[in-house]
Design a protein around this motif. Structure first.
Motif, PDB file in Angstrom:
ATOM      1  N   LEU A  15       0.832  -1.362  -0.246  1.00  0.00           N
ATOM      2  CA  LEU A  15       0.095   0.128   0.109  1.00  0.00           C
ATOM      3  C   LEU A  15       1.173   1.066  -0.726  1.00  0.00           C
ATOM      4  N   GLY A  16       2.090   0.808   0.256  1.00  0.00           N
ATOM      5  CA  GLY A  16       2.895   2.021   0.202  1.00  0.00           C
ATOM      6  C   GLY A  16       2.598   2.785   1.122  1.00  0.00           C
ATOM      7  N   VAL A  17       2.916   2.964   2.494  1.00  0.00           N
ATOM      8  CA  VAL A  17       2.789   3.519   3.552  1.00  0.00           C
ATOM      9  C   VAL A  17       3.133   2.924   5.482  1.00  0.00           C
ATOM     10  N   SER A  18       3.570   3.318   5.980  1.00  0.00           N
ATOM     11  CA  SER A  18       4.223   3.131   6.990  1.00  0.00           C
ATOM     12  C   SER A  18       3.975   2.473   7.761  1.00  0.00           C
ATOM     13  N   LYS A  19       4.606   1.762   8.719  1.00  0.00           N
ATOM     14  CA  LYS A  19       4.329   0.576   9.718  1.00  0.00           C
ATOM     15  C   LYS A  19       3.544   0.960  10.906  1.00  0.00           C
ATOM     16  N   ASP A  20       3.410   2.497  10.990  1.00  0.00           N
ATOM     17  CA  ASP A  20       2.573   3.209  11.762  1.00  0.00           C
ATOM     18  C   ASP A  20       1.381   4.582  11.352  1.00  0.00           C
ATOM     19  N   ALA A  21       1.108   4.008  10.110  1.00  0.00           N
ATOM     20  CA  ALA A  21      -0.243   4.922   9.521  1.00  0.00           C
ATOM     21  C   ALA A  21      -1.625   4.515   9.964  1.00  0.00           C
ATOM     22  N   THR A  22      -1.971   5.513  10.251  1.00  0.00           N
ATOM     23  CA  THR A  22      -3.442   5.376  10.821  1.00  0.00           C
ATOM     24  C   THR A  22      -4.265   5.043   9.794  1.00  0.00           C
ATOM     25  N   GLU A  23      -5.448   4.400   9.683  1.00  0.00           N
ATOM     26  CA  GLU A  23      -6.527   4.025   9.434  1.00  0.00           C
ATOM     27  C   GLU A  23      -6.917   4.730   8.122  1.00  0.00           C
ATOM     28  N   ALA A  24      -7.117   5.950   8.711  1.00  0.00           N
ATOM     29  CA  ALA A  24      -7.415   7.254   7.120  1.00  0.00           C
ATOM     30  C   ALA A  24      -5.983   7.408   6.473  1.00  0.00           C
ATOM     31  N   GLU A  25      -5.127   6.973   6.589  1.00  0.00           N
ATOM     32  CA  GLU A  25      -4.573   6.355   5.926  1.00  0.00           C
ATOM     33  C   GLU A  25      -4.159   5.884   4.680  1.00  0.00           C
ATOM     34  N   ASP A  53      -3.807  -8.037  -4.915  1.00  0.00           N
ATOM     35  CA  ASP A  53      -2.565  -7.722  -4.075  1.00  0.00           C
ATOM     36  C   ASP A  53      -2.822  -6.671  -2.744  1.00  0.00           C
ATOM     37  N   ILE A  54      -3.325  -5.170  -3.475  1.00  0.00           N
ATOM     38  CA  ILE A  54      -4.196  -4.370  -2.652  1.00  0.00           C
ATOM     39  C   ILE A  54      -5.366  -4.877  -2.095  1.00  0.00           C
ATOM     40  N   SER A  55      -6.077  -5.514  -1.990  1.00  0.00           N
ATOM     41  CA  SER A  55      -7.599  -5.846  -1.708  1.00  0.00           C
ATOM     42  C   SER A  55      -6.807  -6.717  -0.601  1.00  0.00           C
ATOM     43  N   GLU A  56      -6.294  -7.340  -0.400  1.00  0.00           N
ATOM     44  CA  GLU A  56      -6.080  -8.263   0.274  1.00  0.00           C
ATOM     45  C   GLU A  56      -4.916  -7.178   1.949  1.00  0.00           C
ATOM     46  N   ALA A  57      -4.095  -7.207   0.902  1.00  0.00           N
ATOM     47  CA  ALA A  57      -3.763  -5.636   2.000  1.00  0.00           C
ATOM     48  C   ALA A  57      -4.250  -5.189   2.173  1.00  0.00           C
ATOM     49  N   TYR A  58      -5.252  -3.985   1.912  1.00  0.00           N
ATOM     50  CA  TYR A  58      -6.141  -3.176   2.880  1.00  0.00           C
ATOM     51  C   TYR A  58      -6.960  -4.613   3.411  1.00  0.00           C
ATOM     52  N   ASP A  59      -7.606  -6.004   3.239  1.00  0.00           N
ATOM     53  CA  ASP A  59      -8.545  -6.293   4.267  1.00  0.00           C
ATOM     54  C   ASP A  59      -8.012  -6.534   5.636  1.00  0.00           C
ATOM     55  N   VAL A  60      -6.343  -6.936   5.632  1.00  0.00           N
ATOM     56  CA  VAL A  60      -6.106  -6.661   6.253  1.00  0.00           C
ATOM     57  C   VAL A  60      -5.533  -6.029   7.457  1.00  0.00           C
ATOM     58  N   LEU A  61      -4.560  -4.860   6.767  1.00  0.00           N
ATOM     59  CA  LEU A  61      -4.888  -3.558   7.487  1.00  0.00           C
ATOM     60  C   LEU A  61      -5.051  -2.997   7.771  1.00  0.00           C
ATOM     61  N   SER A  62      -6.650  -2.503   7.186  1.00  0.00           N
ATOM     62  CA  SER A  62      -7.699  -1.854   7.738  1.00  0.00           C
ATOM     63  C   SER A  62      -8.843  -2.282   8.583  1.00  0.00           C
ATOM     64  N   ASN A  63      -8.348  -3.874   9.233  1.00  0.00           N
ATOM     65  CA  ASN A  63      -9.087  -4.418  10.696  1.00  0.00           C
ATOM     66  C   ASN A  63      -8.103  -4.647  11.744  1.00  0.00           C
ATOM     67  N   LYS A  64      -8.576  -3.595  12.222  1.00  0.00           N
ATOM     68  CA  LYS A  64      -7.249  -3.873  13.977  1.00  0.00           C
ATOM     69  C   LYS A  64      -7.172  -5.207  14.018  1.00  0.00           C
ATOM     70  N   ASN A  65      -8.024  -6.004  14.533  1.00  0.00           N
ATOM     71  CA  ASN A  65      -7.796  -6.932  14.637  1.00  0.00           C
ATOM     72  C   ASN A  65      -6.719  -7.781  14.271  1.00  0.00           C
ATOM     73  N   GLU A  66      -7.157  -8.566  12.605  1.00  0.00           N
ATOM     74  CA  GLU A  66      -6.099  -8.943  11.792  1.00  0.00           C
ATOM     75  C   GLU A  66      -4.517  -7.824  11.654  1.00  0.00           C
ATOM     76  N   ARG A  67      -5.257  -6.724  12.021  1.00  0.00           N
ATOM     77  CA  ARG A  67      -3.452  -5.901  11.631  1.00  0.00           C
ATOM     78  C   ARG A  67      -2.582  -6.592  13.283  1.00  0.00           C
ATOM     79  N   GLN A  68      -3.187  -6.774  14.148  1.00  0.00           N
ATOM     80  CA  GLN A  68      -2.297  -6.941  15.268  1.00  0.00           C
ATOM     81  C   GLN A  68      -1.584  -8.244  14.948  1.00  0.00           C
TER      82      GLN A  68
END
Length: 342
Positions: A15-25, A53-68
């Motif tokens: 997604l081209g974001v940092s590991k500290d990116a917010t949900e909005a970012e 790939d983009i959709s898979e990344a977003y599905d994980v990182l946009s979900n708080k539990n999945e991202r954790q």
């Protein structure tokens, strides 16, 4: 399981974001990439794979539990680490992850309550086996260290926590619909109004469409699931017949009634085209029924090569000829001689 694949996938990089990116970012980055690589806008095979790939990344990182979970798995998996108890030298101190795994597996995971520390020792190559990692936590929680990914949760369901694999994108189904056009609409092209699931929209039918032809409207089928692309809508075309005109390829063909005198001597014959505009055919002397006379460029206007308007000669005689006309006709035949090949 998807977790086994997470070790080799950097969703933040996708997604081209940092590991500290917010949900909005994260959401902003996903939308920007989705507009660029969505299959409805970018028809290449590479774009289709990129969008997955983009959709898979977003599905994980946009979900708080999945991202954790993803962050924890990536942290423990880097460098081929494996679990080892105690405080032996040469290992990696995992006490910094106690908060993460404490929230995932509950206080029973043994990561800080009794002062003990879990350490990692490098195994020498390859990613760790996630079954080994999570069965250790499952055992610590009193669920049995041998639980695999098959039936029971590999996490031991500690603290009531369980995991289901993220659903995969599924493309929507195609739809079919029918439209009926007049010959003139088929020749000139038309804009038709359609309705799908109560939503109305307009679609353009190109000039020169044929009876029985199918027209594809991309993305107008049933919607996709979990980020999958929408299906397509196929219009099945019926073209009504016309008593004067017909379509032959890119040409428009019409009957051209003429008299016997015009057929024998030739002349200019006035008619009207499919739009009702006057046109003039130059009939050559000695024309017979079926002779075709062309007016260039007045056919179907499709691409850089418009078709022609074809006048097909039809010699007409009076329905009830009088005696004088019959006598004149016999005299004509006598003077014309035997010109028919029968």
């Amino acid at each position: 399981m998807a977790e086994n694949e997470w070790l080799n996938k950097d969703f933040y990089k996708v997604l081209g974001v940092s590991k500290d990116a917010t949900e909005a970012e994260i959401t902003k980055a996903y939308r920007k990439l989705a507009r660029k690589y969505h299959p409805d806008l970018n028809k290449t095979k590479e774009a289709e794979e990129k969008f997955k790939d983009i959709s898979e990344a977003y599905d994980v990182l946009s979900n708080k539990n999945e991202r954790q979970k993803y962050d924890a798995i990536r942290q423990f998996g880097m460098g081929g680490a494996r679990f080892a108890g105690g405080s032996g030298s040469g290992g990696f101190d995992a006490s910094g992850f106690s908060d993460i795994f404490g929230s995932m597996f509950g206080a029973g995971s043994g990561m800080g309550g009794n002062g003990s520390r879990i350490r990692f020792s490098t195994s020498g190559g390859g990613n760790p086996n996630l079954n080994d990692i999570f069965s250790m936590f499952g055992g610590a929680a009193g669920q049995g260290a041998g639980a695999g990914f098959g039936g029971q949760s590999p996490y031991g369901n500690a603290g009531g926590y369980s995991y289901e694999e993220a659903p995969r994108p599924e493309n929507g189904e195609d739809r079919n619909s029918k439209i009926s056009l007049t010959l003139r609409q088929a020749v000139k092209g038309a804009t038709v109004s359609l309705s799908v699931d109560g939503k109305k929209f307009k679609a353009h039918v190109p000039a020169g469409v044929k009876d029985g032809q199918k027209i594809k409207l991309a993305g107008k089928g049933k919607p996709g699931i979990n980020g999958g692309r929408a299906g397509d809508l196929y219009l099945h075309v019926t073209v009504k017949s016309d008593k004067t005109f017909s379509m032959r390829g890119s040409d428009i063909v019409m009957d051209l009634p003429i008299t016997i005198g015009e057929a024998v001597a030739g002349g200019k014959v006035e008619a009207k085209d499919i739009d009702g505009n006057p046109v003039t055919f130059k009939v050559p002397a000695g024309s017979s029924s079926g002779t075709e006379i062309k007016l260039a460029g007045l056919g179907v206007k499709r691409g850089n090569q418009p078709g022609d308007l074809i006048g097909r000669v039809q010699i007409m005689v009076p329905a009830k000829p009088g005696l004088m006309l019959k006598h004149a006709a016999k005299e004509f035949d006598e003077k014309a001689g035997d010109y028919l090949s029968r």
